[in-house]
Design a protein around this motif. Structure first.
Motif, PDB file in Angstrom:
ATOM      1  N   GLU B 248      17.954   6.012  11.882  1.00 30.21           N
ATOM      2  CA  GLU B 248      18.063   6.830  10.705  1.00 30.21           C
ATOM      3  C   GLU B 248      16.673   7.639  10.520  1.00 30.21           C
ATOM      4  O   GLU B 248      15.716   6.825  10.691  1.00 30.21           O
ATOM      5  N   VAL B 249      16.872   8.729  10.132  1.00 32.58           N
ATOM      6  CA  VAL B 249      15.580   9.468   9.669  1.00 32.58           C
ATOM      7  C   VAL B 249      15.161   9.029   8.247  1.00 32.58           C
ATOM      8  O   VAL B 249      15.870   8.946   7.492  1.00 32.58           O
ATOM      9  N   LYS B 250      13.803   8.449   8.338  1.00 26.09           N
ATOM     10  CA  LYS B 250      13.251   8.062   7.063  1.00 26.09           C
ATOM     11  C   LYS B 250      12.765   9.281   6.397  1.00 26.09           C
ATOM     12  O   LYS B 250      12.598   9.400   5.180  1.00 26.09           O
ATOM     13  N   HIS B 251      12.004   9.988   7.059  1.00 28.34           N
ATOM     14  CA  HIS B 251      11.045  11.204   6.520  1.00 28.34           C
ATOM     15  C   HIS B 251      11.079  12.141   7.642  1.00 28.34           C
ATOM     16  O   HIS B 251      10.695  11.805   8.908  1.00 28.34           O
ATOM     17  N   LYS B 253       9.089  16.123   8.224  1.00 30.33           N
ATOM     18  CA  LYS B 253       8.409  17.301   7.751  1.00 30.33           C
ATOM     19  C   LYS B 253       7.487  17.804   8.864  1.00 30.33           C
ATOM     20  O   LYS B 253       6.756  17.246   9.487  1.00 30.33           O
ATOM     21  N   VAL B 257       8.881  13.560  12.625  1.00 33.49           N
ATOM     22  CA  VAL B 257      10.207  12.884  12.243  1.00 33.49           C
ATOM     23  C   VAL B 257       9.898  11.285  12.245  1.00 33.49           C
ATOM     24  O   VAL B 257       9.689  10.874  13.434  1.00 33.49           O
ATOM     25  N   ARG B 276      17.699  16.130   8.522  1.00 34.36           N
ATOM     26  CA  ARG B 276      17.613  15.712   6.968  1.00 34.36           C
ATOM     27  C   ARG B 276      17.467  14.212   6.951  1.00 34.36           C
ATOM     28  O   ARG B 276      17.520  13.267   7.835  1.00 34.36           O
ATOM     29  N   THR B 277      16.907  13.867   5.800  1.00 35.20           N
ATOM     30  CA  THR B 277      16.373  12.476   5.657  1.00 35.20           C
ATOM     31  C   THR B 277      17.807  11.405   5.611  1.00 35.20           C
ATOM     32  O   THR B 277      18.761  12.124   4.786  1.00 35.20           O
TER      33      THR B 277
END
Lengths: 261, 357
Positions: B248-251, B253, B257, B276-277
């Motif tokens: 899962e993407v936590k953050h 930018k 990733v 996306r987060t």
């Protein structure tokens, strides 16, 4: 296979060979007999019958007549047969199987039936009996053999070969003559020799469609009616030697060319 | 269209179906002059169909093919300045090497002297002088392949198509021919359109690789791009050996990733897009990008693990390492020499590409 069956097999095989070749051997021997009657014992030998064959202008001219018919009908069969094969081997189309069936049909119709039907048909069209009619009948009869042999060879021609020819700038016709036809050469030689032998050997069609001039088998038949003589043996031996040589040559050259391709 | 750019081939939205099977779906592609482009993909991906459409052996159901700005979509093969090296070479068995090579020239209204000069040039260029009077069945696989190449190059095509021409060669020879082929392409300056299912060939020779799957382009880029920055799971798995790391993407930018991978925090890079987060993503990590350390390394990513399987491969050993708190994840890697079972693994986040699907 056990030892006994192997022995039995070879006995059967040699019996078959004897059965096959003794009549031919007798025929050849009788051609050298210095007598008017065929049969043993042979008391003295002669080459006169052979000399007679080559001196007899009727035999020589009939021989040439049969050769012309064989060669011409073969060339026609090869042309039509190759044409049909290429057509049938291409992309499938409606009625392909029907055309194939009709093409093969002359090979399986009994000779006497086909001879009679040719004769009736020739009469209807007003075609004179004689050389033209015989050539026509032989050509039609031989096409199926050409088609079968050529189609088998054509099936092994990789599609990429003709595509490569097209790719390098050849149109369909150039590609056929420069790539497909050379590839078919062994098949054409084989089929051609077979057709010539069939034509040379044919009696029924030649008899029904012949004019005043007989082909070789018809001549031999008419000579037989006036009694057997060693002259017939001599003629037959000459034909035997020539056809055997041709057959062996064709077989060898087919095998040589068939390699490597 | 203008030809001020360097485009030699413009594939403009071509589609092709065979019955119910879709071979190509609206393929768009530009190929530059002098490029070595490889179409790579499994069988049935549409790469060969593209090649055959360029060669003129198939007509697309829709779309156009432009060659040097000219629409050639409906021209037959013999009317295009495109030549092909066939998979089985398709050398004419009844012609010598010399006659095979001159075949295309004889159909071009060249004089005998011109033909002879061109054939000599090609035969010496491809080191075939000694075989000019041989027949194809008297040649080895590698020699046949060179004759096929000479024959296709002879008419001076604008585009050369190569349909898996190395498939018939044994592995050792193939490696050598790959280098030769690339060299020939460089020296002739010709545009090569190469089709293969072999990723090794593609990586070795190409300036540019187009990965195809189910009639679509999966990714189009340099060998480095595809290898290090695959965009899809398909590309990552098709080319090279790779670890697929899902989480899962936590953050996310600026292309960085952070992913939660079985409770471990790992960082990868995304290219041309930002996930996306909370999104579930997969990242690709090449086996040889994973380093081994005896204590926690200073690399962007570091995890502790235990080697559970070793397979000796000669120059290196392939290992499976169990990682994570609950030992649920497996990371594959290569290692040279001796390494204890308990290790720290580390890799740069730039070497871990987050896939777009």
């Amino acid at each position: 296979m056990t030892r006994n069956t192997r022995i039995l097999m070879s006995i059967v095989y040699w019996a078959f060979v004897v059965y096959l070749f003794v009549p031919l051997l007798l025929m050849v021997l009788m051609g050298f007999k210095d007598s008017n009657f065929i049969g043993f014992p042979i008391k003295s030998w002669t080459l006169d019958w052979y000399i007679g064959v080559f001196k007899d202008s009727e035999v020589v001219s009939v021989f040439l007549y049969s050769t012309v018919i064989a060669v011409t009908s073969t060339l026609i069969s090869l042309t039509i047969g190759t044409w049909i094969s290429v057509l049938l081997a291409g992309r499938s189309f409606f009625g392909r199987i029907i055309i194939f069936g009709l093409t093969i049909l002359p090979a399986v119709i009994p000779g006497i039936i086909s001879a009679i039907s040719f004769r009736i048909f020739a009469n209807l069209l007003g075609i004179q009996t004689g050389m033209f009619a015989i050539i026509w009948a032989h050509a039609v009869h031989n096409v199926p053999f050409v088609v079968l042999v050529v189609m088998a060879r054509l099936a092994t021609l990789p599609k990429s070969h003709t595509e490569a020819a097209m790719d390098l700038g050849a149109d369909k016709i150039v590609s056929f003559f420069r790539v497909t036809l050379p590839y078919l050469k062994p098949a054409l030689i084989g089929a051609g020799v077979f057709c010539m032998l069939l034509s040379f050997d044919d009696f029924v069609r030649s008899f029904f469609l012949g004019g005043y001039k007989p082909t070789l088998p018809v001549l031999i038949f008419s000579k037989l009616r006036s009694g057997m003589s060693p002259e017939i043996n001599a003629i037959a031996t000459v034909v035997l030697v020539m056809t055997a040589v041709m057959g062996i040559w064709a077989e060898r050259s087919m095998r040589r060319m068939g390699k490597g391709t | 269209m203008s030809n001020t750019d360097n485009t030699i081939v413009h594939i403009d939205g071509i589609s092709k179906s065979f019955g119910k099977t879709v071979a190509l779906q609206k393929l768009d592609m530009k190929i530059n002059a002098g490029e070595f482009v490889t179409f790579l993909g499994p069988s049935g991906c549409g790469k060969s169909t593209t090649l055959r459409i360029l060669g003129g052996f198939e007509r697309p159901d829709g779309g156009r093919v432009l060659l040097s700005g000219k629409d050639v979509t409906h021209l037959p093969p013999n009317k295009r300045k495109v030549n092909m090296v066939f998979q089985d070479y398709a050398l004419f068995p009844h012609m010598t090497v010399m006659r095979n090579v001159s075949f295309g020239l004889e159909l071009k209204r060249m004089t005998k002297d011109q033909i002879a000069a061109r054939v000599d040039e090609l035969l010496s260029f491809l080191e075939l002088d000694a075989f000019r009077d041989r027949f194809p069945d008297q040649l080895s696989g590698g020699q046949r392949q060179r004759v096929a190449l000479a024959r296709a190059l002879a008419p001076d095509p604008e585009l050369l198509l190569l349909d898996e021409p190395l498939g018939a060669l044994d592995a050792r020879l193939r490696a050598q021919v790959q280098v030769e082929l690339k060299d020939i392409q460089r020296r002739t300056g010709k545009t090569f359109f190469f089709v293969t299912h072999d990723q090794d060939e593609a990586l070795t020779m190409s300036d540019r690789i187009v990965v195809m799957n189910q009639g679509r382009v999966e990714q189009d880029g340099t060998p480095e791009d595809l290898y290090l920055r695959p965009k899809s799971r398909f590309v990552a798995e098709f080319i090279g050996d790779t670890n697929l790391i899902s989480g899962e993407v936590k953050h996310a930018k600026d292309g960085k990733v952070d992913i939660d991978w079985f409770g471990m925090n790992v960082q990868g890079r995304s290219f041309d897009y930002t996930p996306r987060t909370g999104e579930l993503v997969t990242a690709a990590l090449r086996l040889e990008k994973v380093g081994f350390y005896d204590k926690k390394p200073e690399t962007g990513n570091a995890v502790q693990g235990k080697i559970v399987n070793r397979v000796f491969k000669g120059s290196r050993t392939a290992v499976d390492v169990r990682v994570g708190d609950v030992n649920t994840a497996i990371l594959k890697a290569y290692v040279d020499g001796d390494v204890p079972d308990d290790v720290w693994l580390g890799w740069d986040s730039a070497n871990m590409a987050v896939l777009q699907d």
